[in-house]
Design a protein around this motif. Structure first.
Motif, PDB file in Angstrom:
ATOM      1  N   LYS A  70       0.823  -1.209   0.000  1.00 41.41           N
ATOM      2  CA  LYS A  70       0.000   0.000   0.000  1.00 41.41           C
ATOM      3  C   LYS A  70       0.859   1.262   0.000  1.00 41.41           C
ATOM      4  O   LYS A  70       0.503   2.260  -0.616  1.00 41.41           O
ATOM      5  CB  LYS A  70      -0.910  -0.014   1.219  1.00 41.41           C
ATOM      6  N   ARG A  71       1.997   1.212   0.669  1.00 43.49           N
ATOM      7  CA  ARG A  71       2.842   2.404   0.826  1.00 43.49           C
ATOM      8  C   ARG A  71       4.103   2.347  -0.034  1.00 43.49           C
ATOM      9  O   ARG A  71       5.066   3.046   0.244  1.00 43.49           O
ATOM     10  CB  ARG A  71       3.207   2.558   2.298  1.00 43.49           C
ATOM     11  N   SER A  72       4.073   1.564  -1.096  1.00 40.18           N
ATOM     12  CA  SER A  72       5.281   1.380  -1.907  1.00 40.18           C
ATOM     13  C   SER A  72       5.731   2.660  -2.600  1.00 40.18           C
ATOM     14  O   SER A  72       6.904   2.795  -2.930  1.00 40.18           O
ATOM     15  CB  SER A  72       5.084   0.263  -2.934  1.00 40.18           C
ATOM     16  N   GLY A  73       4.847   3.587  -2.834  1.00 37.87           N
ATOM     17  CA  GLY A  73       5.226   4.908  -3.330  1.00 37.87           C
ATOM     18  C   GLY A  73       5.963   4.918  -4.640  1.00 37.87           C
ATOM     19  O   GLY A  73       7.008   5.551  -4.766  1.00 37.87           O
ATOM     20  N   ARG A  74       5.451   4.235  -5.626  1.00 42.32           N
ATOM     21  CA  ARG A  74       6.094   4.252  -6.943  1.00 42.32           C
ATOM     22  C   ARG A  74       6.185   5.680  -7.458  1.00 42.32           C
ATOM     23  O   ARG A  74       5.220   6.421  -7.422  1.00 42.32           O
ATOM     24  CB  ARG A  74       5.295   3.415  -7.920  1.00 42.32           C
ATOM     25  N   CYS A  75       7.361   6.040  -7.922  1.00 40.03           N
ATOM     26  CA  CYS A  75       7.544   7.421  -8.388  1.00 40.03           C
ATOM     27  C   CYS A  75       7.958   7.495  -9.846  1.00 40.03           C
ATOM     28  O   CYS A  75       8.116   8.594 -10.370  1.00 40.03           O
ATOM     29  CB  CYS A  75       8.551   8.142  -7.497  1.00 40.03           C
ATOM     30  N   ARG A  76       8.125   6.349 -10.482  1.00 43.13           N
ATOM     31  CA  ARG A  76       8.485   6.386 -11.897  1.00 43.13           C
ATOM     32  C   ARG A  76       7.875   5.184 -12.618  1.00 43.13           C
ATOM     33  O   ARG A  76       7.622   4.147 -12.003  1.00 43.13           O
ATOM     34  CB  ARG A  76       9.995   6.432 -12.087  1.00 43.13           C
ATOM     35  N   PRO A  77       7.640   5.345 -13.916  1.00 46.52           N
ATOM     36  CA  PRO A  77       7.077   4.231 -14.688  1.00 46.52           C
ATOM     37  C   PRO A  77       8.008   3.027 -14.655  1.00 46.52           C
ATOM     38  O   PRO A  77       9.233   3.173 -14.585  1.00 46.52           O
ATOM     39  CB  PRO A  77       6.984   4.794 -16.108  1.00 46.52           C
ATOM     40  N   GLY A  78       7.443   1.868 -14.696  1.00 47.04           N
ATOM     41  CA  GLY A  78       8.241   0.646 -14.747  1.00 47.04           C
ATOM     42  C   GLY A  78       8.511   0.005 -13.413  1.00 47.04           C
ATOM     43  O   GLY A  78       8.957  -1.143 -13.366  1.00 47.04           O
ATOM     44  N   GLN A  79       8.277   0.682 -12.313  1.00 45.22           N
ATOM     45  CA  GLN A  79       8.472   0.048 -11.014  1.00 45.22           C
ATOM     46  C   GLN A  79       7.358  -0.974 -10.797  1.00 45.22           C
ATOM     47  O   GLN A  79       6.186  -0.682 -11.057  1.00 45.22           O
ATOM     48  CB  GLN A  79       8.474   1.083  -9.887  1.00 45.22           C
ATOM     49  N   ARG A  80       7.733  -2.158 -10.347  1.00 47.60           N
ATOM     50  CA  ARG A  80       6.773  -3.236 -10.159  1.00 47.60           C
ATOM     51  C   ARG A  80       6.835  -3.760  -8.725  1.00 47.60           C
ATOM     52  O   ARG A  80       7.920  -3.897  -8.152  1.00 47.60           O
ATOM     53  CB  ARG A  80       7.044  -4.391 -11.112  1.00 47.60           C
ATOM     54  N   VAL A  81       5.655  -4.073  -8.191  1.00 43.34           N
ATOM     55  CA  VAL A  81       5.533  -4.632  -6.851  1.00 43.34           C
ATOM     56  C   VAL A  81       4.957  -6.036  -6.974  1.00 43.34           C
ATOM     57  O   VAL A  81       3.884  -6.223  -7.565  1.00 43.34           O
ATOM     58  CB  VAL A  81       4.610  -3.768  -5.965  1.00 43.34           C
ATOM     59  N   VAL A  82       5.687  -7.011  -6.437  1.00 44.88           N
ATOM     60  CA  VAL A  82       5.270  -8.404  -6.508  1.00 44.88           C
ATOM     61  C   VAL A  82       5.199  -8.973  -5.100  1.00 44.88           C
ATOM     62  O   VAL A  82       6.135  -8.835  -4.316  1.00 44.88           O
ATOM     63  CB  VAL A  82       6.257  -9.237  -7.360  1.00 44.88           C
ATOM     64  N   VAL A  83       4.076  -9.604  -4.806  1.00 46.98           N
ATOM     65  CA  VAL A  83       3.922 -10.316  -3.541  1.00 46.98           C
ATOM     66  C   VAL A  83       4.326 -11.764  -3.782  1.00 46.98           C
ATOM     67  O   VAL A  83       3.852 -12.402  -4.731  1.00 46.98           O
ATOM     68  CB  VAL A  83       2.469 -10.233  -3.022  1.00 46.98           C
ATOM     69  N   LEU A  84       5.200 -12.273  -2.928  1.00 45.52           N
ATOM     70  CA  LEU A  84       5.669 -13.653  -2.992  1.00 45.52           C
ATOM     71  C   LEU A  84       5.504 -14.228  -1.594  1.00 45.52           C
ATOM     72  O   LEU A  84       6.261 -13.897  -0.686  1.00 45.52           O
ATOM     73  CB  LEU A  84       7.138 -13.681  -3.438  1.00 45.52           C
ATOM     74  N   SER A  85       4.473 -15.058  -1.417  1.00 50.88           N
ATOM     75  CA  SER A  85       4.104 -15.495  -0.082  1.00 50.88           C
ATOM     76  C   SER A  85       3.578 -16.923  -0.095  1.00 50.88           C
ATOM     77  O   SER A  85       3.084 -17.397  -1.119  1.00 50.88           O
ATOM     78  CB  SER A  85       3.012 -14.562   0.465  1.00 50.88           C
ATOM     79  N   ASN A  86       3.662 -17.587   1.039  1.00 53.35           N
ATOM     80  CA  ASN A  86       3.035 -18.901   1.184  1.00 53.35           C
ATOM     81  C   ASN A  86       1.532 -18.774   1.379  1.00 53.35           C
ATOM     82  O   ASN A  86       0.832 -19.774   1.427  1.00 53.35           O
ATOM     83  CB  ASN A  86       3.632 -19.662   2.373  1.00 53.35           C
ATOM     84  N   TYR A  87       1.041 -17.566   1.519  1.00 54.21           N
ATOM     85  CA  TYR A  87      -0.373 -17.324   1.804  1.00 54.21           C
ATOM     86  C   TYR A  87      -1.034 -16.554   0.664  1.00 54.21           C
ATOM     87  O   TYR A  87      -1.854 -15.673   0.897  1.00 54.21           O
ATOM     88  CB  TYR A  87      -0.512 -16.567   3.123  1.00 54.21           C
ATOM     89  N   ALA A  88      -0.692 -16.897  -0.557  1.00 51.31           N
ATOM     90  CA  ALA A  88      -1.221 -16.196  -1.727  1.00 51.31           C
ATOM     91  C   ALA A  88      -2.553 -16.816  -2.159  1.00 51.31           C
ATOM     92  O   ALA A  88      -2.733 -17.196  -3.302  1.00 51.31           O
ATOM     93  CB  ALA A  88      -0.205 -16.230  -2.860  1.00 51.31           C
ATOM     94  N   THR A  89      -3.486 -16.907  -1.229  1.00 47.46           N
ATOM     95  CA  THR A  89      -4.804 -17.452  -1.536  1.00 47.46           C
ATOM     96  C   THR A  89      -5.613 -16.446  -2.337  1.00 47.46           C
ATOM     97  O   THR A  89      -5.252 -15.266  -2.410  1.00 47.46           O
ATOM     98  CB  THR A  89      -5.561 -17.799  -0.242  1.00 47.46           C
ATOM     99  N   GLY A  90      -6.713 -16.892  -2.893  1.00 52.77           N
ATOM    100  CA  GLY A  90      -7.534 -16.037  -3.745  1.00 52.77           C
ATOM    101  C   GLY A  90      -7.909 -14.716  -3.123  1.00 52.77           C
ATOM    102  O   GLY A  90      -7.688 -13.648  -3.711  1.00 52.77           O
ATOM    103  N   GLU A  91      -8.469 -14.734  -1.920  1.00 44.25           N
ATOM    104  CA  GLU A  91      -8.918 -13.504  -1.276  1.00 44.25           C
ATOM    105  C   GLU A  91      -7.744 -12.593  -0.909  1.00 44.25           C
ATOM    106  O   GLU A  91      -7.798 -11.381  -1.127  1.00 44.25           O
ATOM    107  CB  GLU A  91      -9.723 -13.846  -0.023  1.00 44.25           C
ATOM    108  N   ILE A  92      -6.703 -13.166  -0.374  1.00 41.37           N
ATOM    109  CA  ILE A  92      -5.531 -12.362  -0.007  1.00 41.37           C
ATOM    110  C   ILE A  92      -4.849 -11.811  -1.262  1.00 41.37           C
ATOM    111  O   ILE A  92      -4.422 -10.667  -1.291  1.00 41.37           O
ATOM    112  CB  ILE A  92      -4.554 -13.178   0.869  1.00 41.37           C
ATOM    113  N   ALA A  93      -4.773 -12.631  -2.304  1.00 44.80           N
ATOM    114  CA  ALA A  93      -4.180 -12.163  -3.561  1.00 44.80           C
ATOM    115  C   ALA A  93      -4.990 -11.003  -4.142  1.00 44.80           C
ATOM    116  O   ALA A  93      -4.420 -10.015  -4.615  1.00 44.80           O
ATOM    117  CB  ALA A  93      -4.084 -13.314  -4.561  1.00 44.80           C
TER     118      ALA A  93
END
Length: 126
Positions: A70-93
């Motif tokens: 939520k607070r990743s604060g992307r400031c330029r095009p091309g920045q990507r945020v990826v979640v990598l977790s053991n809890y990547a269930t449908g609702e959480i994803a």
């Protein structure tokens, strides 16, 4: 061109193995790591344009990966945020995507997909 990557993972063994795997599979330049939400958010606020790829686990020693997304604060095009977790269930994803994650992967089942996404970003020159 290597992907400038910041990794948020609180388990030192997983962090070590993930860094090694990322370096083997994709051309990354690891620019930092954090194990808590507060550490990660502080680094992101101090280095808003330094990263291409932010990789975040959801459950941390302190805080939540969702707060980081939520607070990743992307400031330029091309920045990507990826979640990598053991809890990547449908609702959480879905929740992670609503907060700004570009992709969500289960780190025990979907590493190939994660590495494919990273390779695609690398090919784009991000």
């Amino acid at each position: 061109m290597p992907l400038s990557t910041f990794l948020v993972e609180d388990n030192s063994l997983i962090r070590h193995n993930l860094i090694a795997a990322m370096e083997d599979e994709v051309d990354i330049h690891l620019i930092g790591t954090a194990s808590t939400e507060a550490e990660a958010v502080a680094w992101l606020e101090e280095n808003p344009g330094a990263w291409d790829l932010l990789v975040v686990d959801l459950f941390l020693q302190e805080g939540s990966g969702l707060g980081i997304v939520k607070r990743s604060g992307r400031c330029r095009p091309g920045q990507r945020v990826v979640v990598l977790s053991n809890y990547a269930t449908g609702e959480i994803a879905d929740w992670a995507r609503e907060l700004g994650a570009d992709a969500v992967f289960d780190k025990s089942l979907e590493l190939d997909g994660f590495f494919a996404l990273c390779a695609g970003l690398e090919a784009e020159g991000r």
